[in-house]
Enzyme design. Structure first.
Site, PDB file in Angstrom:
ATOM      1  N   HIS A  31       6.902   2.736 -12.908  1.00  0.00           N
ATOM      2  CA  HIS A  31       7.401   0.849 -13.109  1.00  0.00           C
ATOM      3  C   HIS A  31       7.420   0.611 -14.417  1.00  0.00           C
ATOM      4  CE1 HIS A  31       6.776  -3.002 -11.827  1.00  0.00           C
ATOM      5  NE2 HIS A  31       5.956  -2.855 -12.773  1.00  0.00           N
ATOM      6  N   GLU A  72       9.021   5.428 -20.789  1.00  0.00           N
ATOM      7  CA  GLU A  72       9.533   5.805 -19.495  1.00  0.00           C
ATOM      8  C   GLU A  72       9.911   7.427 -18.884  1.00  0.00           C
ATOM      9  OE1 GLU A  72      11.619   3.257 -16.233  1.00  0.00           O
ATOM     10  OE2 GLU A  72      11.574   1.755 -18.209  1.00  0.00           O
TER      11      GLU A  72
HETATM   12  C1  GAR Z   1      13.605   1.462 -14.527  1.00  0.00           C
HETATM   13  O1  GAR Z   1      12.990   1.151 -16.430  1.00  0.00           O
HETATM   14  C2  GAR Z   1      12.737   1.767 -13.891  1.00  0.00           C
HETATM   15  O2  GAR Z   1      10.939   1.868 -14.477  1.00  0.00           O
HETATM   16  C3  GAR Z   1      12.883   0.768 -12.787  1.00  0.00           C
HETATM   17  O3  GAR Z   1      13.674   0.682 -13.118  1.00  0.00           O
HETATM   18  C4  GAR Z   1      14.585   0.819 -14.407  1.00  0.00           C
HETATM   19  C5  GAR Z   1      15.396   1.979 -13.031  1.00  0.00           C
HETATM   20  O4  GAR Z   1      16.444   2.459 -14.400  1.00  0.00           O
HETATM   21  N1  GAR Z   1      11.853   0.588 -11.816  1.00  0.00           N
HETATM   22  C6  GAR Z   1      11.058  -0.004 -11.279  1.00  0.00           C
HETATM   23  O5  GAR Z   1      11.199  -1.382 -11.516  1.00  0.00           O
HETATM   24  C7  GAR Z   1      10.684  -0.376 -10.199  1.00  0.00           C
HETATM   25  N2  GAR Z   1       9.532  -1.398  -9.882  1.00  0.00           N
HETATM   26  P1  GAR Z   1      17.317   3.828 -14.244  1.00  0.00           P
HETATM   27  O6  GAR Z   1      18.276   4.129 -12.735  1.00  0.00           O
HETATM   28  O7  GAR Z   1      17.792   4.313 -14.958  1.00  0.00           O
HETATM   29  O8  GAR Z   1      16.410   5.050 -14.423  1.00  0.00           O
END
Ligand code: GAR
Length: 196
Positions: free
Chosen positions: A110, A181
């Site tokens: 998250h 992340e």
């Molecule tokens: C990421 O920033 C992840 O942390 C977020 O969505 C993005 C996906 O990016 N997740 C959430 O907000 C979950 N509540 P990605 O597809 O490039 O990994």
């Protein structure tokens, strides 16, 4: 070697970080065996293909009930012998069916420091917009277990990232991805895969 199933919805940069970490040896106790997307045009599927990993589409709209969608994911993961499910930018809320099938074996990334800016409705850029609107000077990312409460499971790892003066949701999102992340998600995966 643990088998990892990754759930995605979009760009898949976190999936890429996992695949790269496997290649570089940061993740050495597990391997991604399948990637499931709820969106058929998710770029994450292309990343899976490029890495020679199976990509499968399971769309929510193919099912009347959320329960049946969850069951389809469980059946797929079980059929691949998956031990650990990683939600890497998976923007669907998962239900009991999945959580009960994989107790303490589902983790999520998250993009904020939980318990700030989390819960239903807080996903993707909305999280960073809320953080900037509030005026926090530090945000970050959290890896946590998935239970019945949205973003409410036990925290596994967190990393703080400074907010900068002229940040937009996009610039803050990018910095949190790069500095937090893509770092803590692979580390948490290795920790769990090597644990038991
Ligand atoms: C990421 O920033 C992840 O942390 C977020 O969505 C993005 C996906 O990016 N997740 C959430 O907000 C979950 N509540 P990605 O597809 O490039 O990994």
């Amino acid at each position: 070697m643990k088998k990892i199933g990754v759930l995605v919805s979009g760009g898949g940069t976190n999936l890429q970080a996992i695949l790269d970490a496997e290649k570089s040896g940061i993740i050495k106790s597990g391997s991604v065996v399948t990637v499931v997307s709820n969106k058929k045009d998710a770029f994450a599927l292309k990343r899976a293909e490029n890495a020679g990993v199976e990509g499968v589409v399971i769309e929510r709209k193919a099912f009347d009930k959320a329960q049946d969608f969850d069951r389809a994911i469980v059946e797929h993961m079980k059929s691949r012998g998956v031990d650990l499910i990683v939600m890497a930018g998976f923007l669907c809320i998962v239900g009991e069916e999945l959580i009960k099938a994989y107790p303490d074996k589902i983790i999520n990334i998250h993009p904020s420091l939980i318990p700030s800016f989390c819960g239903a409705g807080f996903y993707g850029l909305k999280v960073h917009k809320a953080a900037l609107d509030y005026g926090v000077k530090v945000s970050g990312a959290t890896v946590h277990f998935v239970n019945g409460v949205v973003d409410g499971g036990k925290i596994i790892a967190q990393k703080a990232v400074y907010v900068e003066e002229n940040d937009t949701p996009e610039t803050l999102q990018r910095r949190i991805m790069e500095q937090a992340e893509w770092v803590i998600l692979p580390q948490a995966i290795e920790k769990l895969c090597s644990a038991n």
